[in-house]
Motif scaffolding. Structure first.
Motif, short mmCIF file in Angstrom:
data_model
loop_
_atom_site.label_atom_id
_atom_site.label_comp_id
_atom_site.label_asym_id
_atom_site.label_seq_id
_atom_site.Cartn_x
_atom_site.Cartn_y
_atom_site.Cartn_z
N GLY A 267 0.90 -1.38 -0.08
CA GLY A 267 0.04 -0.10 0.12
C GLY A 267 0.96 1.15 0.14
N ASP A 269 0.46 5.57 0.15
CA ASP A 269 -0.35 6.67 0.34
C ASP A 269 0.18 7.68 1.23
OD1 ASP A 269 -3.44 4.84 -0.11
OD2 ASP A 269 -1.82 3.76 0.72
N LYS A 275 -7.62 8.11 2.64
CA LYS A 275 -6.96 7.07 2.11
C LYS A 275 -7.31 5.71 2.86
CE LYS A 275 -4.46 9.59 -0.77
NZ LYS A 275 -4.92 9.62 -2.10
N ARG A 280 -7.91 -0.48 6.19
CA ARG A 280 -7.04 -1.45 5.23
C ARG A 280 -6.16 -2.26 6.47
NH1 ARG A 280 -3.16 1.64 1.30
NH2 ARG A 280 -5.10 2.64 0.89
N TYR A 300 2.60 -7.51 4.60
CA TYR A 300 2.00 -6.22 4.28
C TYR A 300 2.95 -4.95 4.29
CZ TYR A 300 -1.39 -2.44 4.51
OH TYR A 300 -2.09 -1.32 4.34
N GLN A 302 3.18 -1.14 4.17
CA GLN A 302 2.41 0.21 4.00
C GLN A 302 3.45 1.35 4.01
OE1 GLN A 302 -0.91 0.97 3.16
NE2 GLN A 302 -0.13 2.88 2.83
N LEU A 363 -2.79 -3.10 -2.83
CA LEU A 363 -4.02 -2.60 -1.83
C LEU A 363 -4.23 -1.16 -1.95
CD1 LEU A 363 -5.71 -4.34 -0.31
CD2 LEU A 363 -4.25 -4.51 1.74
N VAL A 364 -5.24 -0.68 -2.64
CA VAL A 364 -5.70 0.82 -2.82
C VAL A 364 -6.88 0.82 -2.57
CG1 VAL A 364 -5.57 2.60 -4.52
CG2 VAL A 364 -3.78 0.59 -4.95
N THR A 365 -7.17 1.36 -1.36
CA THR A 365 -8.58 1.22 -0.85
C THR A 365 -8.88 2.47 0.04
OG1 THR A 365 -7.72 0.14 1.15
CG2 THR A 365 -8.58 -1.42 -0.29
#
Ligand code: GDG
Length: 487
Positions: A267, A269, A275, A280, A300, A302, A363-365
């Motif tokens: 991810g 951001d 965001k 997430r 993961y 980020q 992962l773009v949520t």
């Protein structure tokens, strides 16, 4: 009058990429705008990024080839009221549907209009009659109306990089009627998606500002304003090549080594409440809890550079997300496995591209996003023979074009967790098929095409229709902005 192709382009944006020491840290958007400025020679005008006690009224100029960069300093009060205040504590939350976070302060609103007036007064001194002016983003909505008051008759276009919400949400803005009617000074107003353009036109209609002459056209007195969707793209070829070359990047190699044989979810951001970072991390946690076989087999990362740290809402969010990442690692992690690597630091362009390329999932949520360039960059960075899977929020503008991603509702963290499991198990044929369709879409709308498309539309506006703007303020009794520039 010059032929349209030779008219000088003037770009106005809050921050200006003034060249420094030959360094080149520009992103795709900046490169595309510089390309457009180079075509006919140009001026890039905006804030210097500096606050000083007594800013000179005139802009500081830097020449680079046929582009002039002209920037103004702000006072601390201007910065607090215009930038950290009205722009980022009223416009940003309202446009991202976060009415709970809106701060309405009369002096910040006044500061916003005051700075727009001062910028217009300084820009007006640099303008030539044939210049085509392209104003960017929510910091400068009233800039054109301020320029018109000073007699400017040039073509002026505006592009909003964030969302424009429907009337029920947008009307929570202080001085809503005044802001809306100030848009009428533009000849062309552009948004990322048809939905934003439609919302905007509905706002004008509901406030009885001018009359709609069909989708994409609005008349305000004798002034004709065009409204359109111009979804911003990326330079996919340059990005793809950078990602391929970055397999050799030192940080990418070290990261790959540190993962062992675990799959990577990424991810990227700015640290911003829009965001959806809390949701997430929660979704990732749901995924691990519901799919214990993946424990210790996936990591993961980020990457979240801090932004707007002087805005109180952002400070609190910084703490909350860091706590949540720590708590998740504490409850799910093992001695030899850190499930979430949360990094509050900027990573270089090339390393970022390489990290996208080695990830199994992007992962773009976001909870709301005008476009979201990370989604597009992730797709452009993939290996054609073994592409990763994009999980994308349906509330990102990018979902209009990238509908072959796994689209999710970011508020539904269990469903997002299930989407992660599905992406990790997706057969290679399906991954390739989805990726190829998304690449086709990205190829048909690059950042250069976006730039050209907006400018072609703006340049095609008939000259007779410009400069006839009369400001309406039928709804509110807010005072007119002070005529004197900020100190
Ligand atoms: C606004 C709108 C709209 C991020 N971290 C690093 C880094 N980045 C780069 C990404 C990407 C850019 O920043 C972020 O762009 P987004 O589109 O995702 O988001 P916003 O900053 O909110 O931008 C948005 C955009 O304007 C354009 O119109 O899409 O909706 O909100 O390019 O790669 N770049 C580097 N290191 C990082 O750590 N080098």
């Amino acid at each position: 009058m010059c032929p349209a192709s030779q008219q000088r382009l003037v770009v106005v944006s809050n921050r200006v990429p003034v060249p420094k020491d030959g360094s080149n840290k520009a992103g795709g958007l900046t490169v595309a705008l510089e390309g457009a400025l180079k075509q006919s020679g140009g001026l890039w005008f905006g804030w210097s990024g500096e606050t000083v006690e007594n800013p000179p009224g005139e802009a500081k100029m830097v020449q680079s080839g046929n582009i002039t960069f002209a920037v103004l300093d702000l006072t601390k009060q201007d910065y607090d009221e215009y930038y950290a205040g009205f722009a980022n504590r009223a416009l940003w939350p309202v446009c991202h549907y976060r009415l709970d976070l809106v701060q309405i302060e009369r002096h910040e609103l006044d500061g916003y209009f005051r700075v727009n007036h001062a910028f217009a007064a300084s820009l007006a001194l640099l303008l030539r009659p044939d210049d085509v002016i392209w104003v960017h983003d929510y910091h400068f909505i009233p800039l054109a109306s301020e320029l018109r008051k000073l007699g400017c008759k040039n073509r002026i276009g505006f592009f909003l990089h964030i969302l424009w919400p429907p009337p029920d949400v947008a009307s929570a803005l202080p001085a809503y009627g005044r802001l809306l009617s100030s848009f009428g000074a533009y000849d062309l107003v552009g948004f990322h998606t048809p939905q934003d353009a439609e919302n905007f036109q509905q706002c004008l209609t509901r406030e009885n500002i001018g009359s709609s002459v069909g989708p994409g056209e609005h008349h305000i007195d004798s002034h004709r304003m065009r409204i359109g969707a111009f979804p911003v793209g990326i330079d996919i070829d340059t990005f793809g090549k950078m990602a391929a070359a970055a397999e050799d990047n030192a940080l990418v190699r070290r990261t790959l080594k540190s993962l062992g044989d675990r799959d990577l979810i990424i991810g990227v951001d700015r640290l911003d409440y829009s965001k959806g970072l809390k949701q997430r991390i929660e979704a990732f946690s749901c995924f691990i809890k519901s799919n214990p076989d993946f424990r210790n087999h996936v990591t993961y990362i980020q990457i979240t550079p801090k932004s707007r740290s002087d805005v109180p809402e952002y400070q609190q969010m910084q703490r909350e997300i860091a706590e949540q990442a720590g708590w998740t690692n504490g409850s799910l992690g093992e001695v030899d496995w850190t499930p979430v690597r949360y990094v509050n630091r900027t990573v270089g362009h090339s390393a970022l591209a390489g990290l996208y390329r080695m990830s199994r999932i992007g992962l773009v949520t976001p909870l709301r996003d005008g476009m979201n360039l990370v989604a597009k960059e992730f797709v452009a960075a993939q290996r054609p023979e073994d592409p990763g899977v994009l999980i994308l929020s349906r509330f990102a503008g990018a979902a209009h074009e990238l509908d072959c991603a796994i689209l999710v509702n970011p508020y539904d963290t269990e469903a997002c967790g299930a989407a992660i499991a599905r992406a990790l198990q997706m057969p290679i044929e399906e991954r390739r098929e989805r990726w190829a369709t998304m690449m086709e879409r990205l190829r048909s709308n690059t950042v250069q095409a976006w730039c050209q498309g907006f400018l072609d539309s703006l340049r095609s506006v008939s000259v007779e229709s410009t400069g006839l703007f009369i400001e309406h303020d039928t709804r509110t009794n807010w005072s007119v902005p002070p005529e004197t520039p900020s100190p």
